[in-house]
Design a protein around this motif. Sequence first.
Motif, PDB file in Angstrom:
ATOM      1  N   SER A  67       0.839  -1.361  -0.039  1.00 46.22           N
ATOM      2  CA  SER A  67       0.112   0.076  -0.025  1.00 46.22           C
ATOM      3  C   SER A  67       0.731   1.269   0.076  1.00 46.22           C
ATOM      4  O   SER A  67       0.773   2.311  -0.880  1.00 46.22           O
ATOM      5  N   PHE A  72      -0.416  -4.647  -5.853  1.00 46.86           N
ATOM      6  CA  PHE A  72      -0.889  -5.918  -5.285  1.00 46.86           C
ATOM      7  C   PHE A  72      -1.029  -6.615  -6.721  1.00 46.86           C
ATOM      8  O   PHE A  72      -0.934  -7.879  -6.449  1.00 46.86           O
ATOM      9  N   ASP A  98      -5.933  -9.532  -1.636  1.00 46.85           N
ATOM     10  CA  ASP A  98      -5.433  -9.297  -0.344  1.00 46.85           C
ATOM     11  C   ASP A  98      -5.678 -10.742   0.401  1.00 46.85           C
ATOM     12  O   ASP A  98      -4.856 -11.097   0.854  1.00 46.85           O
ATOM     13  N   ASN A  99      -6.701 -11.410   0.279  1.00 43.45           N
ATOM     14  CA  ASN A  99      -6.903 -12.836   0.726  1.00 43.45           C
ATOM     15  C   ASN A  99      -5.778 -13.782   0.223  1.00 43.45           C
ATOM     16  O   ASN A  99      -5.451 -14.557   1.101  1.00 43.45           O
ATOM     17  N   HIS A 126      -9.172  -5.635  -5.185  1.00 43.67           N
ATOM     18  CA  HIS A 126      -8.392  -5.535  -3.822  1.00 43.67           C
ATOM     19  C   HIS A 126      -8.606  -6.749  -3.029  1.00 43.67           C
ATOM     20  O   HIS A 126      -7.672  -7.409  -2.701  1.00 43.67           O
TER      21      HIS A 126
END
Length: 214
Positions: free
Chosen positions: A12, A171, A111-112, A107
């Motif tokens: 981030s 990401f 993210d998972n 996202h």
Amino acid sequence: MVVKVYGPSYASPKRVLVCLVEKEIEFETIPIDLFKGEHKDPEFLKLQPFGAVPVIQDGDYTLYESRAIIRYYAEKYKSQGTDLLGKTIEERGLVEQWLEVEAQNYHPSIDNLVIHILFAPVQGFPSDPKIIQESEEKLGKVLDVYEERLSKSKYLAGDFFSLADLSHLPFTQYLVGAIGKDYMIKSRKHVSAWWDDISNRPSWKKVLEFGAPF
């Protein structure tokens, strides 16, 4: 005034760094080690009460949340460096739309995957194969929408690089790199071309000099 950016090693904060490079804004980085719990230090919590990175300090102005920060600098320095917001209110609307798509649809699944594939072994908790499978399926459906969109325009908000594209960089770098699921990008012709374009921008290459996101 040099902008201070906390936590440059992580994904981030790299969203902020690439924006600052595109906008030709001078900055310095301040390391924060999340694995050592430095984000829970009382002094850091005075800057970011939720104990997360990034945080920026710009003189006596402090701001956190990466997408808020990139919007702030893109607006404050609109006429400097790359225009990341579009030239008309309609283009700006599309930039904001795709920023929200990135935050709300794109996202969460990545993210998972980051948590259960990369962080679980490091932090000592078991990864959940079901969450990994479900997240990949959800992300695939999102990428199908992107493929359709990018078949009609070079970038997400139109034929200009914007915050909407920039926000995907950190990401997606995880996805094609450490997570090892680059086939999700490469199997989609227009998404693949888009990724090749944005990931080869000099700004992102400069940010990667700080190391791949972790």
